[in-house]
Motif scaffolding. Structure first.
Motif, PDB file in Angstrom:
ATOM      1  N   GLU A 337      -3.366  91.621  61.205  1.00  0.00           N
ATOM      2  CA  GLU A 337      -3.514  91.128  62.578  1.00  0.00           C
ATOM      3  C   GLU A 337      -2.158  91.148  63.273  1.00  0.00           C
ATOM      4  OE1 GLU A 337      -5.375  87.359  62.863  1.00  0.00           O
ATOM      5  OE2 GLU A 337      -7.050  87.882  61.535  1.00  0.00           O
ATOM      6  N   MET A 339       0.160  90.189  66.643  1.00  0.00           N
ATOM      7  CA  MET A 339       0.297  89.297  67.790  1.00  0.00           C
ATOM      8  C   MET A 339       1.747  89.320  68.229  1.00  0.00           C
ATOM      9  SD  MET A 339      -0.225  85.711  65.729  1.00  0.00           S
ATOM     10  CE  MET A 339      -1.648  86.384  64.869  1.00  0.00           C
ATOM     11  N   ARG A 367      -2.182  81.306  61.842  1.00  0.00           N
ATOM     12  CA  ARG A 367      -2.362  81.996  63.117  1.00  0.00           C
ATOM     13  C   ARG A 367      -2.143  81.047  64.295  1.00  0.00           C
ATOM     14  NH1 ARG A 367      -7.545  83.136  62.827  1.00  0.00           N
ATOM     15  NH2 ARG A 367      -7.314  85.128  61.742  1.00  0.00           N
ATOM     16  N   ARG A 371       0.739  81.238  67.297  1.00  0.00           N
ATOM     17  CA  ARG A 371       0.352  81.277  68.708  1.00  0.00           C
ATOM     18  C   ARG A 371       0.925  80.101  69.498  1.00  0.00           C
ATOM     19  NH1 ARG A 371      -6.042  83.029  68.080  1.00  0.00           N
ATOM     20  NH2 ARG A 371      -5.658  85.252  67.652  1.00  0.00           N
TER      21      ARG A 371
END
Length: 656
Positions: A337, A339, A367, A371
């Motif tokens: 993933e 980001m 995660r 964030r």
């Protein structure tokens, strides 16, 4: 306008000064104030703006080649007029601009007149701020380049390039950063774009069949014909769509291509190394992942060398690092993933885990932590991200394990760990982590189980010596009654001029100083520096009566144990713990050692790395896992994964 006034150099041959509010000026393309706008031109320049505000945009007056500035949603910004053919711009001062648009400015934090402004946003004019926040792709290239000037510094930064070319009768703008552009790929794309004339049938009577793209011409002609037959904007929109589809599907020979109608996405994509293709009259762009990064080749990490095993290691390029892991772990359930973190740096952060093994609650927790990071940038990559993810900033012991070896990362992924890659860094974070993760090394698994177990015990002994050897020796010297039978020889035969605790502290600081000096010393000179420090300084200090021989001896053993610690972060933390124990022993003797060691264990036992006890499997005690720590078992006897990570699939090998 503040920027324009700051850049202005001459006013009719004299040094420029800041003009009065409301004064209208003619400014050239370099920001030089040429002269005042004539009064009749000022009136004509203001008329279109008043008409736009009242909704009467049609029929704007023109006078003497002076063109009215664009309205708020126009293409050249507010309060701007340009004399035709001169390249000069008419602008009002900041005072009038702020007054005209005061209703659109943020309500809070109003400043008094004449007061200094510390907010960077308030140093921009209303027009510049609007252009900076603009997210549309303008069909006119002049407007598009004006927006790019404010967003990325086009025509200011030398590496920002907007190359204009014509393909198939369509003006094309190629936007890229010079250092990221992959010349070979872009040259191939430009060569293929030369077939656009044939595919769009721009030139009469010319063959429209391009190699590798049969049937495209007919489709383009049909769509263009249908667009011409329709009335209004629907036909034009369909023709624009046909052009975009043609360039995307037939003319750009690249595997990683996508379209966007958002300028911010295009700018971010180019900042990552890609290239954006804009087309005159279109409100979409085609993004091509044709990039190259200045990077070194993969080589064995200096801190994790092995006698046998792979010699490749991670580098500063994220894509290269995840590819090294993919090469070893071809499981389709391996998830990577991506980001971004950092408002300005826009650093790529990759979360790696195996979906049907890793605990998804752990993945979600990590995660969310990433964030929630709100910071302007991560120039130091993974280390700054680690400090933002963990609150115990003053804890000297590392809460994550770092590794630069792809095989180590792959092994931890198979155990159910989550690994965090950060672009521009060769170090990868492993979560969750315990104290005993930092004392294992890949060399133990490259040898036979018996040899691997022996190497592990020797390493454990060295780590224990680096922590407790010096405090115990100092305690028995200052309290001779504590010496066991047969160890009467311990202790200096004659006293030195410096107390023992002073000798230890000076020697410890000297070793750290040599270590730091070795980092900044060229490799050919590092060996000579070590000989000078070890032989000359140490020998002279002993002969001068400042140090005793045993202090140098035991300190050398402790230093070797520190260097034998696989984790560099753990070795530095143990060094601080050793210094603390030395001071406590010198001050309080036996109670100091007992209290210091107890506090040290409690400190480690109370730490948690994403809900994983830091001293697991010692505290809380897990017999099977502790046996795996002490003994390196044969691989065919390892049937299950560690319970620490709560894996969804606990089986590594079928049970017999």
């Amino acid at each position: 306008m503040t920027k324009q006034f700051r850049k202005a150099r001459l006013l009719k041959g004299k040094p420029a000064r800041r003009p009065d509010a409301g004064r209208k000026l003619i400014i050239d393309s370099e920001g030089n104030i040429i002269e005042d706008l004539p009064e009749e031109a000022q009136g004509l320049e203001a008329a279109p703006r008043e008409a736009a505000e009242t909704g009467e945009a049609a029929g704007r007056p023109e006078h003497a080649g002076v063109q009215a500035g664009a309205t708020e949603h126009g293409q050249a910004g507010n309060h701007a007029a340009q004399p035709a053919g001169t390249g000069l711009t008419v602008r009002t001062t900041r005072g009038e601009s702020a007054a005209a648009h005061g209703a659109n400015q943020p309500s809070g934090g109003a400043k008094s007149a004449g007061m200094p402004c510390n907010d960077p946003e308030e140093t921009l004019t209303y027009e510049e701020q609007k252009l900076k926040e603009e997210d549309r792709i303008f069909p006119d290239f002049n407007d598009l380049k004006r927006v790019l000037e404010e967003k990325v510094g086009l025509n200011k930064s030398f590496d920002v390039v907007f190359r204009e070319m014509v393909f198939g009768g369509t003006k094309t703008g190629i936007f890229y950063y010079n250092g990221f552009a992959k010349d070979v790929v872009l040259t191939t794309i430009l060569e293929r774009l030369s077939y656009a004339d044939r595919l769009l049938n721009v030139k009469e009577g010319e063959s429209a069949d391009a190699p590798g793209a049969p049937g495209i011409r007919e489709r383009a002609e049909g769509e263009r014909g249908e667009a011409e037959q329709r009335q209004g904007g629907e036909g034009a929109a369909q023709r624009r769509t046909a052009i975009i589809e043609l360039f995307d599907e037939a003319l750009i020979p690249h595997i990683q291509v996508k379209k966007t109608d958002r300028l911010k996405e295009a700018v971010d994509y180019v900042a990552m190394g890609g290239t954006a293709f804009f087309f005159e009259g279109e409100t979409k762009a085609v993004l091509v992942d044709a990039k190259t990064f200045p990077s070194r080749t993969t080589e064995e990490p200096d801190l994790e060398r092995v006698v046998r095993g792979s010699r490749d290691g991670f580098v500063e390029t994220l894509l290269t690092n995840v590819t090294l892991v993919r090469r070893r772990l071809r499981d389709p359930r391996l998830m990577l993933e991506i980001m971004k973190s950092g408002e300005r740096t826009q650093t790529d952060v990759c979360l790696a885990y195996i979906q049907d093994i890793c605990d998804m609650d752990l993945v979600e927790s990590i995660r969310d932590k990433i964030r929630q990071v709100k910071v302007d940038g991560l120039p130091l990559a993974e280390k700054q991200l680690e400090e933002l993810m963990f609150d115990n900033s003053w804890n000297p012991y590392p809460m994550v394990r770092y590794s630069e070896r792809p095989d180590v990362i792959t092994a931890h992924l198979l155990e159910g760990h989550v690994c965090v890659f950060v672009d521009t860094s060769p170090s990868v974070m492993i979560l969750p982590t315990t104290f005993f993760h930092h004392v294992q090394h890949a060399e133990e698994y490259r040898q036979t189980p018996t040899v691997g177990t022996y190497l592990r015990w020797v390493r454990f002994l060295g780590i224990a010596a680096s922590l407790f050897l010096l405090p115990l020796w100092l305690l028995m010297v200052i309290s001779p009654e504590l010496k066991p039978a047969g160890l009467d020889f311990l202790g200096p035969q004659k006293a030195a001029k410096i107390p023992l605790i002073g000798q230890f502290l000076i020697a410890e600081l000297g070793i750290d100083l040599m270590r730091m000096a070795a980092v900044h010393t060229p490799t050919p000179l590092a060996t000579a520096m070590g000989l000078v420090a070890a032989i000359l300084i140490g020998d002279i200090a002993v002969k001068a009566g400042l140090f005793v021989n045993e202090v140098i001896l035991y300190l050398a053993v402790a230093a070797i144990g520190t260097f034998a610690t696989p984790s560099y972060e753990l070795s530095l933390a143990n060094r601080i713990a050793r210094l603390s124990l030395l001071v406590l022993v010198a001050l309080f003797k036996v109670p100091g050692l007992v209290i210091g060691a107890t506090v040290w264990v409690i400190l480690l036992a109370t730490q948690r790395s994403y809900n994983a006890p830091y001293l697991w499997p010692f505290i809380p005690f897990n017999l099977r896992a502790m046996a795996d720590i002490v003994i390196r078992r044969p691989f065919n006897t390892v049937k299950t994964r560690l319970s620490l990570t709560k894996p969804l699939d606990n089986t590594r090998q079928p049970r017999r």
